[in-house]
Design a protein around this motif. Structure first.
Motif, PDB file in Angstrom:
ATOM      1  N   GLU A  41       0.819  -1.208   0.000  1.00 22.00           N
ATOM      2  CA  GLU A  41       0.000   0.000   0.000  1.00 22.00           C
ATOM      3  C   GLU A  41       0.854   1.261   0.000  1.00 22.00           C
ATOM      4  O   GLU A  41       0.594   2.209  -0.756  1.00 22.00           O
ATOM      5  N   GLU A  42       1.893   1.287   0.819  1.00 22.48           N
ATOM      6  CA  GLU A  42       2.773   2.447   0.853  1.00 22.48           C
ATOM      7  C   GLU A  42       3.455   2.658  -0.491  1.00 22.48           C
ATOM      8  O   GLU A  42       3.580   3.803  -0.963  1.00 22.48           O
ATOM      9  N   GLN A  43       3.884   1.588  -1.099  1.00 17.27           N
ATOM     10  CA  GLN A  43       4.543   1.701  -2.405  1.00 17.27           C
ATOM     11  C   GLN A  43       3.577   2.254  -3.445  1.00 17.27           C
ATOM     12  O   GLN A  43       3.945   3.124  -4.255  1.00 17.27           O
ATOM     13  N   ALA A  44       2.347   1.770  -3.439  1.00 16.54           N
ATOM     14  CA  ALA A  44       1.352   2.247  -4.400  1.00 16.54           C
ATOM     15  C   ALA A  44       1.005   3.709  -4.158  1.00 16.54           C
ATOM     16  O   ALA A  44       0.892   4.496  -5.112  1.00 16.54           O
ATOM     17  N   MET A  45       0.841   4.077  -2.906  1.00 20.34           N
ATOM     18  CA  MET A  45       0.502   5.467  -2.581  1.00 20.34           C
ATOM     19  C   MET A  45       1.628   6.404  -3.002  1.00 20.34           C
ATOM     20  O   MET A  45       1.387   7.508  -3.490  1.00 20.34           O
ATOM     21  N   ARG A  46       2.867   5.968  -2.816  1.00 22.59           N
ATOM     22  CA  ARG A  46       4.000   6.795  -3.220  1.00 22.59           C
ATOM     23  C   ARG A  46       4.177   6.798  -4.733  1.00 22.59           C
ATOM     24  O   ARG A  46       4.608   7.790  -5.331  1.00 22.59           O
ATOM     25  N   PHE A  47       3.791   5.701  -5.360  1.00 17.59           N
ATOM     26  CA  PHE A  47       4.009   5.489  -6.785  1.00 17.59           C
ATOM     27  C   PHE A  47       2.973   6.222  -7.636  1.00 17.59           C
ATOM     28  O   PHE A  47       3.320   6.959  -8.560  1.00 17.59           O
ATOM     29  N   VAL A  48       1.688   6.011  -7.335  1.00 23.64           N
ATOM     30  CA  VAL A  48       0.619   6.549  -8.173  1.00 23.64           C
ATOM     31  C   VAL A  48      -0.409   7.366  -7.406  1.00 23.64           C
ATOM     32  O   VAL A  48      -1.265   8.014  -8.014  1.00 23.64           O
ATOM     33  N   GLY A  49      -0.388   7.320  -6.086  1.00 18.44           N
ATOM     34  CA  GLY A  49      -1.343   8.093  -5.311  1.00 18.44           C
ATOM     35  C   GLY A  49      -2.609   7.339  -4.960  1.00 18.44           C
ATOM     36  O   GLY A  49      -2.885   6.254  -5.477  1.00 18.44           O
ATOM     37  N   LYS A  50      -3.374   7.927  -4.074  1.00 14.71           N
ATOM     38  CA  LYS A  50      -4.547   7.274  -3.489  1.00 14.71           C
ATOM     39  C   LYS A  50      -5.605   6.901  -4.526  1.00 14.71           C
ATOM     40  O   LYS A  50      -6.139   5.787  -4.515  1.00 14.71           O
ATOM     41  N   ASP A  51      -5.933   7.815  -5.448  1.00 15.10           N
ATOM     42  CA  ASP A  51      -7.036   7.562  -6.381  1.00 15.10           C
ATOM     43  C   ASP A  51      -6.743   6.400  -7.327  1.00 15.10           C
ATOM     44  O   ASP A  51      -7.569   5.497  -7.500  1.00 15.10           O
ATOM     45  N   LEU A  52      -5.574   6.421  -7.951  1.00 12.76           N
ATOM     46  CA  LEU A  52      -5.229   5.334  -8.863  1.00 12.76           C
ATOM     47  C   LEU A  52      -5.032   4.026  -8.100  1.00 12.76           C
ATOM     48  O   LEU A  52      -5.407   2.953  -8.585  1.00 12.76           O
ATOM     49  N   TYR A  53      -4.458   4.113  -6.920  1.00 13.09           N
ATOM     50  CA  TYR A  53      -4.260   2.910  -6.101  1.00 13.09           C
ATOM     51  C   TYR A  53      -5.590   2.245  -5.778  1.00 13.09           C
ATOM     52  O   TYR A  53      -5.756   1.026  -5.953  1.00 13.09           O
ATOM     53  N   GLU A  54      -6.551   3.018  -5.333  1.00 13.12           N
ATOM     54  CA  GLU A  54      -7.838   2.433  -4.935  1.00 13.12           C
ATOM     55  C   GLU A  54      -8.620   1.939  -6.151  1.00 13.12           C
ATOM     56  O   GLU A  54      -9.366   0.960  -6.055  1.00 13.12           O
ATOM     57  N   ALA A  55      -8.446   2.570  -7.297  1.00 10.93           N
ATOM     58  CA  ALA A  55      -9.189   2.154  -8.485  1.00 10.93           C
ATOM     59  C   ALA A  55      -8.639   0.868  -9.086  1.00 10.93           C
ATOM     60  O   ALA A  55      -9.407  -0.006  -9.515  1.00 10.93           O
ATOM     61  N   PHE A  56      -7.312   0.725  -9.120  1.00  8.65           N
ATOM     62  CA  PHE A  56      -6.711  -0.346  -9.904  1.00  8.65           C
ATOM     63  C   PHE A  56      -5.986  -1.416  -9.096  1.00  8.65           C
ATOM     64  O   PHE A  56      -5.776  -2.522  -9.593  1.00  8.65           O
ATOM     65  N   PHE A  57      -5.577  -1.106  -7.886  1.00  7.36           N
ATOM     66  CA  PHE A  57      -4.709  -2.032  -7.158  1.00  7.36           C
ATOM     67  C   PHE A  57      -5.299  -2.566  -5.855  1.00  7.36           C
ATOM     68  O   PHE A  57      -5.114  -3.731  -5.531  1.00  7.36           O
ATOM     69  N   LYS A  58      -5.985  -1.738  -5.107  1.00  8.51           N
ATOM     70  CA  LYS A  58      -6.389  -2.125  -3.753  1.00  8.51           C
ATOM     71  C   LYS A  58      -7.331  -3.325  -3.754  1.00  8.51           C
ATOM     72  O   LYS A  58      -7.050  -4.364  -3.139  1.00  8.51           O
TER      73      LYS A  58
END
Length: 386
Positions: free
Chosen positions: A138-155
Motif C-alpha cells: 500500500e505504501e509503495q502504491a501510494m508513493r508510486f501513483v497516489g490514493k485515487d489510482l491505487y484504490e481504483a486499480f490495485f487495492k
C-alpha cells in the motif's frame, strides 16, 4: 555409481522436461513421473472440443523474456507466434488500460496531458510524497501513483488476489508493475514475446521426446532408497517432500468458472476487475491468446483466488514475513539430503516466470553434468529460497 546414472525427475512441467532433456542428451537414462494425467503441469493446454479454441487449462501463460538463449530454446520445439499482452481493467463502471500508462492517466483524471505533464501531475498532486521509504504494498502504491489510482486499480484486486490487506504485503510485489508516461499498453517490456502456435503441452511433449526419457503419469513420488537411481530432481512442493513436518507453507490457489459464448465475449484476452465488490479477479477469453486463429465460439474463465488447501493445486507462494522461519527449516532439511536437488516454483518456493524456470533448469542440468565430471556433490538448490 560410475558412468551415466539413472535420473529420477519428479514433475513433467517445464523444469522437469528441460532438465530431463539436457541429461538425456548427455546419455543418462531419465525417468520422469507426474501425479497428474497429463504433462506440462500448470502450463497444460488443450483444444476445446466444441469451439476448437486452445484453452490454457490452469489459466493463461504468456511467454516473455530478454534471455536470447531461452527464446531460441523454446523455438527449437515450437513455433512462437507474435503476441502482445494488452490487459484491460474494469473499475467503477469504466474500462481502462493496464499497466497504468498515459492513456489511463488522461482517461481517469479527464486530462489531455503530454508525458512530462502527466509525470509532473502524478508526482506533485497524486503521489503521497510523505512516504519516503515504502515498506508495504500500500505504501509503495501510494508513493508510486497516489490514493485515487491505487484504490481504483490495485487495492481491491490485490485484496482478492492475495486474501489480505495490501498493508500486509511487501512493497516488492508492486515494484514489478510499471507506470508508463506514454501510450504503450504492452503489459510486458521484454524483447521476446509470443505464444506457442500449437500450445505449451505440444511444446513440452516435443522436449520430452527422446529415447532416453521415460514418462510415467498418474504416479506419485515416494521417498525410498532405490539403488538404481543416481539423483533425484524434485519439482514438487518443498514442504510436501518432507510430509509437511514443519507445517504447510502458504500458497494461493485459483478456482475457474468456465463458460462458453457464441461470439466475442469481451474483445480482449484479459479483463481485470479492480472493484472489491466483484468476487472474481479477472475474466480471460482464451481465443484471444491465439489471435492468428479464427473461432466463432469462445471459451472464457472467471478467475477466483483463495487460500490453498491440502487438496488444492498450489499456484502462488505467499512468502509472508511470518513464513521465513518455517521456510528456513525446510531449506535446512533439504540441504541435509543427499542426491536430491529441488527445482522450479514449488521446489524452491519462489514465484518464477516461465523463462526464468527454463533458464534455471538449463543451468541446473549443466551444473549437474559439471559436478559429476568433477566427482563433486550436487547442491540441494541452484538458488537458495531464503
Amino acid at each position: 555409481m560410475s558412468g551415466n546414472e539413472k535420473i529420477m525427475i519428479v514433475g513433467a512441467g517445464l523444469s522437469g522436461a528441460v532438465i530431463g532433456r539436457e541429461l538425456a542428451l548427455a546419455g543418462h537414462q531419465v525417468e520422469i513421473i507426474d501425479a497428474r494425467e497429463h504433462i506440462a503441469g500448470n502450463c497444460h493446454t488443450e483444444r476445446d472440443a466444441d469451439t476448437g479454441v486452445m484453452v490454457h487449462v490452469y489459466g493463461p501463460h504468456i511467454f516473455h523474456t530478454d534471455d536470447a538463449e531461452v527464446w531460441n530454446y523454446v523455438n527449437d520445439f515450437q513455433t512462437f507466434m507474435p503476441y502482445k499482452n494488452r490487459v484491460k481493467t474494469t473499475s467503477n463502471d469504466a474500462v481502462y488500460s493496464l499497466p497504468v500508462n498515459l492513456h489511463t492517466i488522461n482517461q481517469f483524471f479527464g486530462k489531455t496531458f503530454r508525458p512530462a505533464e502527466a509525470r509532473a501531475f502524478i508526482e506533485e498532486y497524486a503521489a503521497d510524497k510523505s512516504i519516503v521509504d515504502p515498506q508495504t504494498f500500500e505504501e509503495q502504491a501510494m508513493r508510486f501513483v497516489g490514493k485515487d489510482l491505487y484504490e481504483a486499480f490495485f487495492k481491491g484486486y490485490t485484496e482478492k488476489q492475495w486474501g489480505c490487506s495490501p498493508t500486509e504485503l511487501p512493497a516488492s510485489i508492486l515494484k514489478r508493475l510499471p507506470v508508463r508516461f506514454n501510450y504503450d499498453d504492452n503489459y510486458f517490456f521484454h524483447q521476446y514475446q509470443g505464444m506457442p502456435q500449437n500450445g505449451y503441452t505440444d511444446m513440452i511433449g516435443r522436449i520430452l521426446d527422446h529415447s532416453n526419457i521415460t514418462v510415467k503419469l498418474r504416479t506419485r513420488f515416494e521417498r525410498a532408497d532405490d539403488a538404481d537411481i543416481g539423483h533425484v530432481f524434485y519439482s514438487g512442493q518443498l514442504d510436501g517432500y518432507f510430509d509437511y513436518e514443519a507445517g504447510r507453507l502458504g500458497y494461493r490457489t485459483l478456482d475457474f468458472e468456465r463458460f462458453s459464448y457464441d461470439g466475442d465475449y469481451q474483445g480482449c484476452a484479459v479483463m481485470n476487475y479492480g472493484d472489491a465488490s466483484v468476487p472474481f479477479t479477472r475474466i480471460t477469453e482464451h481465443k484471444h491468446f491465439s489471435p492468428w486463429e479464427e473461432h466463432a465460439g469462445s471459451v472464457c474463465y472467471r478467475e477466483f483466488s483463495r487460500a490453498c488447501g491440502p487438496d488444492d493445486i498450489p499456484y502462488y507462494p505467499i512468502r509472508m514475513v511470518e513464513e521465513k522461519e518455517q521456510l528456513a527449516q525446510y531449506v535446512a532439511r533439504a540441504e541435509e539430503e543427499t542426491d536430491v536437488t529441488f527445482v522450479g516454483r514449488l521446489g524452491t518456493y519462489r514465484y518464477l516466470d516461465m523463462d526464468v524456470t527454463i533458464r534455471e533448469a538449463l543451468d541446473t542440468a549443466r551444473l549437474y553434468l559439471a559436478k559429476k565430471a568433477d566427482g563433486a556433490a550436487m547442491p540441494a538448490f541452484l538458488h537458495r529460497p531464503v
